[in-house]
Motif scaffolding. Structure first.
Motif, mmCIF file in Angstrom:
data_model
loop_
_atom_site.group_PDB
_atom_site.id
_atom_site.type_symbol
_atom_site.label_atom_id
_atom_site.label_comp_id
_atom_site.label_asym_id
_atom_site.label_seq_id
_atom_site.Cartn_x
_atom_site.Cartn_y
_atom_site.Cartn_z
ATOM 1 N N GLN A 1 0.591 -81.052 113.841
ATOM 2 C CA GLN A 1 1.514 -80.094 114.456
ATOM 3 C C GLN A 1 1.012 -78.652 114.350
ATOM 4 O O GLN A 1 0.955 -77.935 115.340
ATOM 5 N N TRP B 1 -0.088 -76.288 117.366
ATOM 6 C CA TRP B 1 0.771 -75.137 117.626
ATOM 7 C C TRP B 1 -0.051 -73.847 117.640
ATOM 8 O O TRP B 1 0.141 -72.992 118.496
ATOM 9 N N ARG B 2 -0.970 -73.708 116.688
ATOM 10 C CA ARG B 2 -1.807 -72.501 116.642
ATOM 11 C C ARG B 2 -2.669 -72.371 117.893
ATOM 12 O O ARG B 2 -2.846 -71.280 118.427
ATOM 13 N N ARG C 1 -0.345 -71.332 120.559
ATOM 14 C CA ARG C 1 0.083 -69.947 120.344
ATOM 15 C C ARG C 1 -0.994 -68.978 120.812
ATOM 16 O O ARG C 1 -0.712 -67.956 121.419
ATOM 17 N N ASP D 1 5.359 -67.233 120.318
ATOM 18 C CA ASP D 1 5.800 -68.356 119.495
ATOM 19 C C ASP D 1 6.654 -69.333 120.294
ATOM 20 O O ASP D 1 6.486 -70.549 120.183
ATOM 21 N N SER D 2 7.568 -68.817 121.092
ATOM 22 C CA SER D 2 8.461 -69.709 121.838
ATOM 23 C C SER D 2 7.691 -70.525 122.876
ATOM 24 O O SER D 2 7.966 -71.711 123.064
ATOM 25 N N ALA E 1 4.561 -71.388 122.601
ATOM 26 C CA ALA E 1 3.795 -72.368 121.821
ATOM 27 C C ALA E 1 4.696 -73.512 121.376
ATOM 28 O O ALA E 1 4.291 -74.677 121.400
ATOM 29 N N ASP E 2 5.925 -73.195 120.978
ATOM 30 C CA ASP E 2 6.877 -74.247 120.588
ATOM 31 C C ASP E 2 7.136 -75.202 121.749
ATOM 32 O O ASP E 2 7.097 -76.425 121.580
ATOM 33 N N ASP E 3 7.394 -74.634 122.933
ATOM 34 C CA ASP E 3 7.650 -75.461 124.114
ATOM 35 C C ASP E 3 6.437 -76.316 124.473
ATOM 36 O O ASP E 3 6.567 -77.497 124.786
ATOM 37 N N THR F 1 3.892 -77.309 122.531
ATOM 38 C CA THR F 1 3.600 -78.380 121.568
ATOM 39 C C THR F 1 4.631 -79.499 121.653
ATOM 40 O O THR F 1 4.292 -80.665 121.455
ATOM 41 N N GLN F 2 5.860 -79.160 121.979
ATOM 42 C CA GLN F 2 6.855 -80.215 122.171
ATOM 43 C C GLN F 2 6.450 -81.097 123.348
ATOM 44 O O GLN F 2 6.524 -82.330 123.268
#
Length: 189
Positions: free
Chosen positions: A37, A41-42, A45, A51-52, A54-56, A58-59
């Motif tokens: 993860q 994510w990095r 990113r 960050d948001s 990258a969150d989306d 990676t999901q």
């Protein structure tokens, strides 16, 4: 291993995790997510810019991994397979982003730093490096991120980007040169 370090590259562990995931072991998928993860994510990113985003991204990557893990034929190549999925997700998102006008976001990463001169200099250098990477074109930023920050080998970067190793080398050369120009460094390192 600290949270800042990528997982130790161990093709046997990755292969075993992949096989267990293909057999439907829920705990194995949880282990896979725990192991990969943060590196994914990095990577997201660095290319997505927030960050948001990258969150989306990676999901979305994990959904695609869950749907596609059964088709992975060589479990030892799990790492480039994961980053290949992330690459495709991010490129699709970048294409969408180019279709819409950009709205710049503030950089809230930098907090008050301790007064220690060495720490202050290191943080300043890291901030300049992040800023320099962010100003690079997407191809150059991505190849530097995969090779240096995610520590993928030339062959693995080649697999992720679906280009020959020679192309990876030339992109790395160009990216390092552009980053030096961005940072105003004349061949010091």
């Amino acid at each position: 291993m600290s949270p800042a370090d990528p997982p130790t590259h161990d093709p046997l562990t990755d292969e075993w995790l992949a096989v267990r995931c293909q057999l439907g072991e829920r705990e194995a998928f949880d282990e896979l997510v725990a192991r990969w993860q943060l590196p994914l994510w990095r990577y997201a990113r660095q290319l997505a810019g927030s960050d948001s985003a990258a969150d989306d991204a990676t999901q979305d990557v994990w959904l695609r991994v869950l749907r596609g893990i059964a088709r992975l034929r060589e479990g030892a190549k799990l790492r480039p397979w994961l980053f290949g999925i992330a690459h495709r997700v991010l490129m699709n998102r970048l294409r969408e982003q180019y279709r819409t006008p950009l709205v710049p976001e503030g950089d809230a990463d930098l907090e008050a730093l301790p007064a220690d001169d060495d720490t202050l200099q290191l943080e300043t250098d890291l901030a300049a490096l992040r800023d320099g990477l962010a100003r690079l074109p997407a191809l150059e930023c991505e190849v530097l991120t995969l090779f240096y920050l995610q520590q993928l080998s030339l062959d693995e970067v080649s697999q992720v980007l679906v280009v020959p190793v020679g192309t990876v080398k030339s992109r790395l050369h160009r990216a390092r040169r552009l980053l030096r120009l961005q940072l105003g460094v004349q061949g010091e390192r």
